[in-house]
Design a protein around this motif. Structure first.
Motif, PDB file in Angstrom:
ATOM      1  N   GLN A  90      46.809 -67.052 -34.390  1.00  0.00           N
ATOM      2  CA  GLN A  90      47.679 -66.030 -34.972  1.00  0.00           C
ATOM      3  C   GLN A  90      46.913 -65.145 -35.953  1.00  0.00           C
ATOM      4  OE1 GLN A  90      50.664 -63.582 -36.172  1.00  0.00           O
ATOM      5  NE2 GLN A  90      50.696 -64.993 -34.432  1.00  0.00           N
ATOM      6  N   GLN A 103      45.986 -60.799 -35.758  1.00  0.00           N
ATOM      7  CA  GLN A 103      46.261 -59.714 -36.709  1.00  0.00           C
ATOM      8  C   GLN A 103      45.014 -59.244 -37.432  1.00  0.00           C
ATOM      9  OE1 GLN A 103      48.990 -59.125 -35.716  1.00  0.00           O
ATOM     10  NE2 GLN A 103      50.057 -61.062 -35.324  1.00  0.00           N
ATOM     11  N   SER A 144      55.701 -62.245 -35.415  1.00  0.00           N
ATOM     12  CA  SER A 144      54.771 -62.481 -34.313  1.00  0.00           C
ATOM     13  C   SER A 144      55.031 -63.872 -33.772  1.00  0.00           C
ATOM     14  CB  SER A 144      53.325 -62.356 -34.784  1.00  0.00           C
ATOM     15  OG  SER A 144      52.428 -62.484 -33.688  1.00  0.00           O
ATOM     16  N   HIS A 195      53.752 -51.686 -34.714  1.00  0.00           N
ATOM     17  CA  HIS A 195      53.011 -52.827 -35.283  1.00  0.00           C
ATOM     18  C   HIS A 195      52.693 -52.487 -36.736  1.00  0.00           C
ATOM     19  CE1 HIS A 195      51.219 -53.849 -31.016  1.00  0.00           C
ATOM     20  NE2 HIS A 195      52.515 -54.063 -31.088  1.00  0.00           N
ATOM     21  N   GLN A 249      47.666 -54.978 -36.516  1.00  0.00           N
ATOM     22  CA  GLN A 249      47.220 -55.660 -35.298  1.00  0.00           C
ATOM     23  C   GLN A 249      45.707 -55.813 -35.322  1.00  0.00           C
ATOM     24  OE1 GLN A 249      47.978 -53.791 -31.256  1.00  0.00           O
ATOM     25  NE2 GLN A 249      45.916 -54.605 -30.964  1.00  0.00           N
ATOM     26  N   THR A 300      51.208 -60.725 -29.445  1.00  0.00           N
ATOM     27  CA  THR A 300      52.210 -60.039 -30.269  1.00  0.00           C
ATOM     28  C   THR A 300      51.617 -59.786 -31.654  1.00  0.00           C
ATOM     29  OG1 THR A 300      53.188 -62.147 -30.952  1.00  0.00           O
ATOM     30  CG2 THR A 300      54.182 -61.051 -29.063  1.00  0.00           C
ATOM     31  N   GLU A 339      54.973 -57.363 -35.331  1.00  0.00           N
ATOM     32  CA  GLU A 339      55.907 -56.465 -34.648  1.00  0.00           C
ATOM     33  C   GLU A 339      57.019 -56.059 -35.604  1.00  0.00           C
ATOM     34  OE1 GLU A 339      55.274 -55.703 -31.428  1.00  0.00           O
ATOM     35  OE2 GLU A 339      53.674 -57.178 -31.092  1.00  0.00           O
TER      36      GLU A 339
END
Lengths: 333, 333, 333, 333
Positions: free
Chosen positions: A284, A288, B94, B204, B207, B215, B218
């Protein structure tokens, strides 16, 4: 600190990772002051040269080394700190080469087209201004591009009894061709054989991400290198690079998504080691926070990078803070 | 300047590029003030949520639009300037989703493994400090990551009579998921059908490059958009983006090297248009000067970026300087 | 048995899967006697023709249909039995097309090469001897190749609201271009929309595995087809084909390994349905028993086949024995 | 004819192509009667065995050889005729191995999933009936599959100073894992180093196309081999195989389409040599006449096959008819 200076003679170049007797035996803590020839073995020197005419394709990408590191055993981690990279000539060269390059038919992307035209570009280096000069040949255009010296090739002897061409990047490092391999970084490589047997070469005065045509601004390089050996920690599966600002992992494979996946998995492992994040949390966080600049899309394996800014992360000392230590030592050599 | 404000009702979302009647007809020069729902259709709001339980996979990535641009014809170029992107909520979400993500088995990378565990992360937005907060679930770790709002999805109706899911990126733009699509840029898209029929969505708040788990952070987004139409110039084959500092081309395909190759070929074409460089010279220039940050390695097609800094290039006015013009206009809206 | 005969007028061709109103509404059990135009829309008729000059690339691969099957609902399985495939002309055509073909630069394998030369081959059909004649143009060589009629394109409307070009193969079937789609087989497709909306086209008098240059011996075809609808069984994710001798699954994706993996996963599922084998046992059985002839390596997605000989397996009646039933019926029409 | 019989001791196995001293020096025309151990080095003998527990992954795929062929020089063509392949045991073994296999996460398709479960299957060989017996473990099902002995691995020392693991297939042959490598065929390989230094191993009593789980019905093999050397003809870039009925070329690379493209380009070259067809005509002929059964989608490189039936082609004598000659000789040994 022990300092070893070495400029190989032409007959001393290594053309492979593994399979070559060491030129030197050194102890951890050694400082190496090396000279590396360019990837063309110095044969491409003029815009009138055609790669297919002046190159000997059995003698490209010469390596300086290999160096046998006393005490290095399989499973250890070799740390190579690039203290200084200084262009050893006042010019670099780049060229299209038949059946080579990301936008060309190759022996692997084997299509029925004739090879692309050959063209050679010579870049003059202006040391004062820190730029190399691109000179277009189709129109009257000259551009100054910052000189950003890097090493295309840094590697150790491969695992599994293999000997690989210096043109190949893989888990042992090798021809990764990433601009991340610049002065000021520490590269961590898994030791696969006794002595590690590392070598370096393929200086680039500058390279774009992806190395589209297959040859950067190739140039001979003066390389100052600090060598350390890390025992008793899990060695990285894929090459890692630490700079003052980033953690970097380089994956190499085909297709390109697999090279990148390897770099991601490598970074997830590293984040786990540094912070104790489990794999889903690290996945995760990368989602990002990762930067993913391509390295090369031209070599036998493609190389892709996953990097993450230290500024986004808590303080940590990878491998006991060896990078910071070497960074300081580098100021003294 | 004509200003159109629009916040779609849930039943007005578009789920495809093409195949949907326009919600508005606008003229070139219009300013749109839009609201876009997040890619989860707003259904994922808690770390206790499991994507497979709360999402309706037939209703993901809702688009605001499409907009019919008066006078737009096949072969024209649509210019969309992202004047402002403002998070419309104080949090983003996410999640891992079964059989989705770069490091997961998918319907395309079809292996025999069980799906990865599902986990949802909620990111709180701190508008004052301009950050979103990552909260690890495996350990006690919180990180602040800069809020960098972007649109994952910007596209027009596809060519060749096709209707494509809003999850797909391709030559028509669509779900490219590149951080380059941020406020201040102009996106150029080839018009494939009368009216262009563009739509936007998939905000987003941040990201990473590659969008590893599939994902981003979001979040619903307030979008201010300026629309221009460019006639009489060759329309770009692949989406182009112009910022104050860079020219950018986005390619989308599989495997990943083909996505990147498309972006490179697209940039070589653009450099030819801007400066008259022939293809070999442009290829060489990219080799030394391109940046190649990945966009996504998770969608139906992967997306890769080739970009080049304007600072390295002579002055030029792409499409008659429309970006500079829109950039100035944007300050007034 | 209800029999519907239909030869579409030129303006009735379908160019997409989905997005087209049905030409007929039929009930399960219907026999269709159809005529299909060739993939060139009949425009390529002479070795002096150049594809880029005579083809309209917006009108290639015309489909006959779509047909609305009464009672078909999402999740059902459509069974199409190819009772007879008879060349409708005495010649077929094949051609290289610029930027198309497995060994050519394409818009996806985007390189800097000029397109390959264009050349058109016309194959005369000798019905008595059951051969088509290859005539080399570079030397004096003529070869007789067995005429093996097949349909390149069989598909239903796609899921997810999409409309796809008739050039695309994917989960909905479409332009799979596999020689397995010959007279005597039953094709099973998942119904995605009400009525299924299937169509057929792209007759090949003969095709090699892989369809290297992108165009088989393309020819208009008389097609006799039996239509059945299967309720209450899990519909296949990927197209299945059953012949008297083999079970076949077709996967379509890029890169090619993913197309093949999809076909393998599809076959593992089928073996589970037929015999109750768990996934590891089915994986093992395929490892030793699968045949894997390529279908196409040229289309928007590549298609790969996994097949297994019934002679190696215990007796079973897929879908309640519908293939055997249709095979018998086919003898009467 | 000189006959050499050789059954290596365990310490004599070769684990690489290149990098190993020859066990024998032989002259062209020699008949070798060899024994090859199975790919598991004989360690996997029971369904209760788990690969991760009983295998030593540094000692898999042992090769018998290498053999130094007197007079062989770079650029020559080595012809190896497989006169007889006879299972040397009455059983073979197959197993899933963690992080290996086409439908498994691997170090290259690096995902976050746990490895697949391990399971071992033992196949009893019934020599009279010529079958091996598959025994399912999830249900009560036993199937007889024809015993089709083949060699997974046939190769010479690589070019470019490299030493490659016996697990790798590439231009030097190696671990191609194609069922085409069966008794009765002649394999042509480019000689890269003096003496060619070929070796063989990896007997399969049977294998499906693609070798899904990564291990065929692995078994020790008695191999009778005739060795010839062809001077003065262009050596093949990729391995070629000639049988009484087919010409075959094997390409190995990643992604899979590149392996197949290499095999196609190789066959186009061969058709040019045999018949004088230019490349476009050969491309066209393959389009209609090629068979493309996959070899392996599991190894370090994937291997794909292009083959064409001799019955479709005019008579020809590849390499001066050496296959026919060796075929006849084989009857006498």
């Amino acid at each position: 600190m022990q300092v070893v200076e070495y400029r190989p003679e032409r007959h001393e170049y290594a053309w492979t990772f593994g399979g070559v007797a060491p030129t030197h035996r050194i102890t951890p803590g050694t400082c190496l002051k090396l000279w590396t020839e360019d990837a063309f073995s110095g044969r491409l020197t003029s815009t009138t040269h055609r790669a297919s005419e002046v190159l000997d394709m059995t003698e490209v990408n010469p390596q300086t080394g290999p160096f046998y590191v006393e005490g290095a055993e399989p499973g250890d981690t070799l740390a190579l700190h690039l203290a200084r990279l200084t262009p050893a000539r006042d010019w670099g060269a780049s060229s299209t080469i038949p059946f080579f390059g990301a936008l060309s038919v190759t022996d692997r992307t084997a299509l029925l087209h004739e090879p692309l035209p050959e063209r050679t570009w010579i870049y003059q280096l202006d040391r004062d201004r820190g730029v190399v000069r691109f000179e277009a040949q189709s129109i009257d255009l000259q551009l100054e591009l910052p000189c950003n010296p890097m090493l295309g090739t840094v590697g150790v002897a491969p695992p599994g009894r293999e000997v690989r061409s210096s043109l190949v990047p893989d888990v042992f490092g090798g021809n990764m061709d990433t601009p991340e391999m610049r002065a000021g970084v520490t590269c961590y490589l898994q030791v696969n054989v006794e002595g590690a047997l590392f070598s370096v070469g393929d200086g680039h005065y500058r390279q774009g991400e992806g190395e589209s045509c297959g040859t950067a601004v190739e140039g001979a390089m003066d390389v100052t290198l600090l060598v350390e050996l890390i025992k008793g920690q899990p060695a990285p599966a894929w090459p890692r690079i630490e700079s003052d600002t980033h953690y970097v992992v380089v994956g190499s494979s085909r297709p390109l998504e697999d090279a990148w996946r390897a770099s991601q998995i490598g970074m997830i492992a590293w984040l786990g080691e540094l912070y104790g994040l489990d794999r889903l949390d690290a996945y995760q966080l990368l989602t990002q926070a990762a930067e993913s600049p391509l390295a090369n899309v031209v070599d036998t394996n493609y190389s892709a990078v996953t990097k993450i800014a230290k500024s986004l992360l808590p303080d940590a000392a990878a491998y006991g803070g060896v990078h910071r230590h070497l960074r300081e030592q580098a100021r003294t050599v």
